[in-house]
Design a protein around this motif. Structure first.
Motif, PDB file in Angstrom:
ATOM      1  N   ASN A 265     -31.983   3.697 -26.418  1.00 48.12           N
ATOM      2  CA  ASN A 265     -32.561   4.607 -27.419  1.00 48.12           C
ATOM      3  C   ASN A 265     -32.057   6.041 -27.271  1.00 48.12           C
ATOM      4  O   ASN A 265     -32.841   6.991 -27.232  1.00 48.12           O
ATOM      5  CB  ASN A 265     -34.092   4.596 -27.330  1.00 48.12           C
ATOM      6  N   THR A 266     -30.754   6.191 -27.188  1.00 47.82           N
ATOM      7  CA  THR A 266     -30.164   7.504 -26.925  1.00 47.82           C
ATOM      8  C   THR A 266     -29.003   7.758 -27.873  1.00 47.82           C
ATOM      9  O   THR A 266     -28.210   6.853 -28.152  1.00 47.82           O
ATOM     10  CB  THR A 266     -29.669   7.580 -25.465  1.00 47.82           C
ATOM     11  N   ASP A 267     -28.889   8.999 -28.369  1.00 51.93           N
ATOM     12  CA  ASP A 267     -27.706   9.408 -29.121  1.00 51.93           C
ATOM     13  C   ASP A 267     -26.572   9.665 -28.136  1.00 51.93           C
ATOM     14  O   ASP A 267     -26.748  10.419 -27.164  1.00 51.93           O
ATOM     15  CB  ASP A 267     -27.986  10.680 -29.924  1.00 51.93           C
ATOM     16  N   VAL A 268     -25.418   9.053 -28.384  1.00 48.62           N
ATOM     17  CA  VAL A 268     -24.301   9.161 -27.451  1.00 48.62           C
ATOM     18  C   VAL A 268     -23.011   9.425 -28.215  1.00 48.62           C
ATOM     19  O   VAL A 268     -22.953   9.309 -29.443  1.00 48.62           O
ATOM     20  CB  VAL A 268     -24.151   7.877 -26.602  1.00 48.62           C
ATOM     21  N   SER A 319     -32.459  -0.476 -28.163  1.00 41.81           N
ATOM     22  CA  SER A 319     -33.668  -0.254 -27.366  1.00 41.81           C
ATOM     23  C   SER A 319     -33.775  -1.183 -26.170  1.00 41.81           C
ATOM     24  O   SER A 319     -34.740  -1.092 -25.410  1.00 41.81           O
ATOM     25  CB  SER A 319     -34.910  -0.431 -28.248  1.00 41.81           C
ATOM     26  N   THR A 320     -32.807  -2.077 -25.977  1.00 42.86           N
ATOM     27  CA  THR A 320     -32.857  -3.014 -24.860  1.00 42.86           C
ATOM     28  C   THR A 320     -31.606  -2.894 -24.005  1.00 42.86           C
ATOM     29  O   THR A 320     -30.528  -2.536 -24.493  1.00 42.86           O
ATOM     30  CB  THR A 320     -32.977  -4.464 -25.361  1.00 42.86           C
ATOM     31  N   GLU A 321     -31.746  -3.214 -22.721  1.00 41.23           N
ATOM     32  CA  GLU A 321     -30.610  -3.190 -21.809  1.00 41.23           C
ATOM     33  C   GLU A 321     -29.602  -4.261 -22.204  1.00 41.23           C
ATOM     34  O   GLU A 321     -29.972  -5.375 -22.552  1.00 41.23           O
ATOM     35  CB  GLU A 321     -31.074  -3.436 -20.373  1.00 41.23           C
ATOM     36  N   GLN A 322     -28.327  -3.929 -22.120  1.00 40.15           N
ATOM     37  CA  GLN A 322     -27.284  -4.910 -22.413  1.00 40.15           C
ATOM     38  C   GLN A 322     -25.919  -4.358 -22.044  1.00 40.15           C
ATOM     39  O   GLN A 322     -25.760  -3.156 -21.808  1.00 40.15           O
ATOM     40  CB  GLN A 322     -27.302  -5.312 -23.891  1.00 40.15           C
ATOM     41  N   ASP A 347     -32.065   0.827 -18.902  1.00 39.80           N
ATOM     42  CA  ASP A 347     -33.405   1.361 -19.154  1.00 39.80           C
ATOM     43  C   ASP A 347     -33.939   1.941 -17.849  1.00 39.80           C
ATOM     44  O   ASP A 347     -34.139   1.212 -16.877  1.00 39.80           O
ATOM     45  CB  ASP A 347     -34.323   0.250 -19.667  1.00 39.80           C
ATOM     46  N   LEU A 348     -34.159   3.250 -17.805  1.00 39.84           N
ATOM     47  CA  LEU A 348     -34.638   3.899 -16.588  1.00 39.84           C
ATOM     48  C   LEU A 348     -36.159   3.892 -16.469  1.00 39.84           C
ATOM     49  O   LEU A 348     -36.695   4.299 -15.436  1.00 39.84           O
ATOM     50  CB  LEU A 348     -34.135   5.345 -16.541  1.00 39.84           C
ATOM     51  N   ASP A 349     -36.845   3.431 -17.512  1.00 38.12           N
ATOM     52  CA  ASP A 349     -38.308   3.482 -17.502  1.00 38.12           C
ATOM     53  C   ASP A 349     -38.884   2.174 -16.987  1.00 38.12           C
ATOM     54  O   ASP A 349     -39.740   1.561 -17.623  1.00 38.12           O
ATOM     55  CB  ASP A 349     -38.827   3.776 -18.912  1.00 38.12           C
ATOM     56  N   ARG A 507     -39.612   8.505 -11.693  1.00 33.82           N
ATOM     57  CA  ARG A 507     -40.365   8.684 -12.935  1.00 33.82           C
ATOM     58  C   ARG A 507     -39.416   9.179 -14.027  1.00 33.82           C
ATOM     59  O   ARG A 507     -38.765  10.213 -13.871  1.00 33.82           O
ATOM     60  CB  ARG A 507     -41.504   9.692 -12.755  1.00 33.82           C
ATOM     61  N   LEU A 508     -39.349   8.423 -15.118  1.00 34.98           N
ATOM     62  CA  LEU A 508     -38.631   8.876 -16.299  1.00 34.98           C
ATOM     63  C   LEU A 508     -39.535   9.856 -17.026  1.00 34.98           C
ATOM     64  O   LEU A 508     -40.646   9.515 -17.436  1.00 34.98           O
ATOM     65  CB  LEU A 508     -38.289   7.691 -17.203  1.00 34.98           C
ATOM     66  N   LEU A 509     -39.072  11.087 -17.184  1.00 37.44           N
ATOM     67  CA  LEU A 509     -39.896  12.108 -17.816  1.00 37.44           C
ATOM     68  C   LEU A 509     -39.956  11.898 -19.327  1.00 37.44           C
ATOM     69  O   LEU A 509     -39.048  11.316 -19.925  1.00 37.44           O
ATOM     70  CB  LEU A 509     -39.349  13.502 -17.505  1.00 37.44           C
TER      71      LEU A 509
END
Length: 588
Positions: A265-268, A319-322, A347-349, A507-509
């Motif tokens: 879920n990140t703009d890259v 939104s999912t690891e892959q 996913d770091l959370d 902790r993912l902030l």
């Protein structure tokens, strides 16, 4: 006292008549979990949240037989246990060992790194990711090797595995008792179903479903039944209440190499370099990126002869690891630096710290081993774009034409001249060429971090706190760029803590302010009574400087990712028990 002694005698007599039991299964596996809410107990039959542990046994990777004595790990101090069943593992019971009660003398270890929550309850589920991470952490494995008296390198060499079994410390019929899920089921059979009747939600749901195999291993099948329902004695003995750590697969997992690592879920920004020949408006180049079924085409890519141009696309990760593959193609001439780009999306959370409790201990903690990390830091980036422009050069191109004339009155009668002439009917032709200017762009990232004491700590100052209370964090990031269409704001911040040696848990902030001037804070802590954005320091944390490390990242540019290492500290002096006192009530 007399009643207790009679009960123990009866207990021992019943257990001594139990026949050996064997369980058969097969397969390969890991750890999964389930469970749900617990009902209310009675004053003689109950279990308190957190009264738990894990039995660890080193077993042969070939047949699952125990090769060392079992050990019990717990965050508690269960010195009040009166009845237990010794250190017998599930493999021993499967091999024919009988259930044998012991009175007193219960041995256990309180590990240096606190266990995560093991048994789920109505107040919160146990984190499967935290359990897996804990029992595959190098320092934890080294501690286990020390407890069982085995060389660490021998333990992780591939010939051995760890068999894990959840333990509950309960009060059953008024007596403090310790048992694994398997022992609870076997004891229930001996007692004619009395254990299930008195402690059903614990012994036949939450405890056995705290751990089971995702895939079969060591002769135990993967659990395919429900994850939030009561189970039978036979199901527990055969399939539940166990996890397995495979060192050759878990401790040293295969790492998929990738050109980029992005967060979910990140703009890259993904970039390649195009070169070969010359690209100009007369002969333009286009570059197409194919990502997750979509095509992104960048037109009018220009560069001079023998030059090159950085080409990029901005997109949003799923939104999912892959692990994904991006293909790159070029039309109009030239070629990309990479025709295939590999990407890991993570996913770091998934690994927040476990719930700290008031009686946690970590006697072996060494502050000198808590070394603040130094992740790759990049605070500025630069890139450029070729902009072609036409350099005029007007050249006269002659086109001589013979023009035929006519006789005039001045011509003699015998004039044979044509009276013609040459006329240049040429034109000016622009024989110019494409020149190139280089438009330069840049971006930079800066940030500050403030670690503060939580206002719910009654005796804290701005910079000093007693251990056991919480701290809050505020990260303020500022990114600037001369080409916003090619740059993303900072989007991710992750904090690490000294009690875990800046690994194992983090902790993912939460991003509380978006844009190029972003803000980050702790997520709401569900272990907090007030659901505050806080991180609780462990009660055992020694006095001194308590430093939190935060990695700010995911500010993407065509020149790569900008990131910043941040730290801030508070001082710990005393612990929260210093704020508690007992005084006689005043008589009114």
């Amino acid at each position: 006292m007399k009643r207790f002694k009679l009960w123990v005698l009866t207990f021992l007599l019943i257990v001594s008549t139990l026949a050996p039991m064997t369980v058969h299964a097969e397969g390969e596996g890991n750890i999964d979990n389930g469970g749900g809410g617990l009902g209310e107990g009675t004053d003689t039959n109950y279990w308190n949240t957190g009264d738990e542990g894990v039995r660890v046994t080193v077993v042969s990777a070939s047949d699952g037989s125990a090769v060392t004595a079992s050990i019990d790990l717990t965050n508690r101090n269960p010195s009040d246990i009166k009845v237990h069943f010794g250190k017998v593992c599930k493999s021993d019971y499967r091999g024919g060992a009988g259930l044998s009660a012991k009175v007193g003398g219960y041995d256990y270890y309180v590990p240096a790194q606190s266990l995560p929550k093991i048994i789920p309850t109505s107040s919160g589920s146990a984190s499967l990711a935290a359990i897996k991470s804990y029992f595959t952490d190098e320092q934890v494995i080294r501690s286990i090797a020390g407890y069982v008296g085995m060389d660490y390198d021998t333990l992780i060499g591939g010939d051995y595995k760890l068999l894990l079994e959840p333990i509950a410390y309960v009060t059953f019929e008024g007596v403090r008792t310790a048992f694994t899920a398997t022992e609870a089921a076997m004891y229930n059979q001996v007692r004619g179903g009395m254990v299930r009747k008195k402690l059903t939600s614990l012994t036949h749901k939450n405890l056995p479903l705290a751990m089971f195999l995702e895939t079969s291993d060591l002769g135990y099948p993967a659990w395919s039944g429900g994850k939030n329902q009561k189970v039978s004695d036979d199901e527990i003995i055969g399939s539940l209440g166990l996890g397995i750590v495979r060192f050759n697969e878990v401790i040293t997992p295969e790492v998929i190499a990738a050109d980029y690592e992005y967060r979910v879920n990140t703009d890259v920004v993904t970039a390649v370099t195009v070169s070969g020949g010359q690209s100009d408006p007369d002969h333009p180049v286009s570059v197409t990126f194919r990502i997750l079924g979509r095509s992104y085409t960048v037109n009018n890519v220009y560069y001079p002869e023998d030059g090159q141009q950085l080409v990029w696309v901005k997109w949003h990760t799923p939104s999912t690891e892959q692990h994904i593959t991006i293909s790159v193609s070029v039309s109009g001439g030239g070629s990309p630096s990479k025709g295939t780009i590999t990407v890991n999306i993570v996913d770091l959370d998934k690994n927040p710290p476990p719930n700290p409790v008031a009686d946690d201990r970590n006697d072996s903690y060494n502050a000198g081993n808590a070394i603040v990390p130094a992740n790759p830091q990049k605070t500025s980036a630069s890139w450029s774009v070729w902009r072609p422009w036409w350099k005029e050069k007007w050249v006269w191109h002659s086109d001589w034409e013979w023009k035929t004339g006519s006789h005039t009155e001045d011509c003699p009668e015998d004039c044979e001249s044509s009276h013609g002439y040459w006329e240049d009917e040429g034109e000016y032709v622009d024989e110019g060429w494409w020149e190139y200017s280089l438009d330069r762009y840049s971006a930079s990232l800066s940030a500050t971090m403030n670690l503060s004491t939580d206002e719910k700590s009654p005796t804290a100052t701005e910079t000093t706190i007693k251990s056991g209370y919480g701290v809050n964090i505020s990260v303020n990031a500022s990114a600037s760029t001369s080409q916003s269409s090619a740059t993303t704001p900072p989007q991710t911040a992750v904090s690490y803590f000294p009690e875990f040696y800046y690994k194992t848990y983090w902790r993912l902030l939460e991003r509380t302010r978006s844009g190029y001037h972003a803000g980050f804070e702790f997520q709401n802590n569900h272990y907090s009574t007030y659901n505050r954005r806080t991180h609780f320091t462990p009660i055992w944390m020694p006095d001194g400087t308590y430093t939190v490390y935060t990695y700010l990242l995911d500010c993407w540019t065509p020149d790569g990712m900008l990131s910043v290492n941040l730290t801030d500290s508070v001082q710990i002096s005393g612990d929260l028990w210093d704020d508690w006192h007992i005084a006689p009530q005043k008589v009114r």
